[in-house]
Scaffold this motif. Sequence first.
Motif, PDB file in Angstrom:
ATOM      1  N   ALA A   4      -0.871  26.084  11.367  1.00 50.68           N
ATOM      2  CA  ALA A   4      -1.531  26.030   9.791  1.00 50.68           C
ATOM      3  C   ALA A   4      -1.005  26.758   9.303  1.00 50.68           C
ATOM      4  CB  ALA A   4      -2.594  26.744  11.545  1.00 50.68           C
ATOM      5  N   TRP A  50       3.134  16.614  15.162  1.00 49.86           N
ATOM      6  CA  TRP A  50       2.003  16.998  15.031  1.00 49.86           C
ATOM      7  C   TRP A  50       1.118  17.068  16.276  1.00 49.86           C
ATOM      8  CZ3 TRP A  50       2.035  18.351  10.065  1.00 49.86           C
ATOM      9  CH2 TRP A  50       2.640  18.871   8.899  1.00 49.86           C
ATOM     10  N   TYR A  51      -0.121  16.264  15.654  1.00 48.79           N
ATOM     11  CA  TYR A  51      -0.805  16.340  17.051  1.00 48.79           C
ATOM     12  C   TYR A  51      -0.957  14.901  17.733  1.00 48.79           C
ATOM     13  CZ  TYR A  51      -3.589  20.803  14.176  1.00 48.79           C
ATOM     14  OH  TYR A  51      -3.123  21.467  13.993  1.00 48.79           O
ATOM     15  N   ALA A  52      -0.490  15.251  18.666  1.00 51.58           N
ATOM     16  CA  ALA A  52       0.369  14.173  19.938  1.00 51.58           C
ATOM     17  C   ALA A  52      -0.921  13.261  20.571  1.00 51.58           C
ATOM     18  CB  ALA A  52       1.769  14.774  20.376  1.00 51.58           C
ATOM     19  N   GLY A  53      -1.901  14.144  21.230  1.00 52.33           N
ATOM     20  CA  GLY A  53      -2.650  13.959  22.289  1.00 52.33           C
ATOM     21  C   GLY A  53      -2.086  13.710  23.327  1.00 52.33           C
ATOM     22  N   GLY A  60       1.220  12.076  24.233  1.00 51.14           N
ATOM     23  CA  GLY A  60       2.428  12.333  23.130  1.00 51.14           C
ATOM     24  C   GLY A  60       3.836  12.827  24.260  1.00 51.14           C
TER      25      GLY A  60
END
Length: 219
Positions: free
Chosen positions: A1, A20-23, A26
Amino acid sequence: AGAVIVHDWKDLVPGILLGWYAGMEGGHALADVLFGKRNPSGRLPYPIPADAKDTPFFDRDAKAITYDHWYSHRLMKKNGVEADFPLGFGLSYSSYRLSDMHVEPASEDAVMVRVSVANVGAMTGHHVVQVYGARRDGDRADERELLGFAVVDLAAGERKTVEVKASLLPLGRWDAAARRIRVAAGLVAIEAAGFWGDPERLSATVNVTGNVTGKIAGN
């Protein structure tokens, strides 16, 4: 951030992979990229500076703060420094080559950029064609702005023509009387590239005939 600084160790490793925001999938996605099953294709949404001093002032205890025009690549260019990794940068297991760029009017405040993209590597992948623009006059001459982009999937050895509708409004100024952004008359450099400042970028110049929202006179 916040600003990610990698300058002190980036040359000590063979590569840097941002997840990043892989879920929830990921882990599988990361393994597919690391083992060569999938071609990495992400691009940086902002530049990564070499030093935190190359970013705008930040006060984590401030209740309010006002930032000016100088941030990101604008600030670094003003200070005569370069980002470690520029906006839009991203490596791939393949290589891509742009050629045959054409620019023509698309609307009062946009141009259509057509460019040929070739996958000159040995692996299927996709490339992000990025279109940048810069005024050739005024107090913000040569300040490069991202105007648009398009993604193209290419098999190894394949070539396709890509169209990018690029807005000229990032090169304009707010007209308080008209309550709209105005693109002033003058010359504008249009670039097709793989990232901000790409040394292999293609370029053309259009002549903008200024009115409330700008109008393209030709290319």
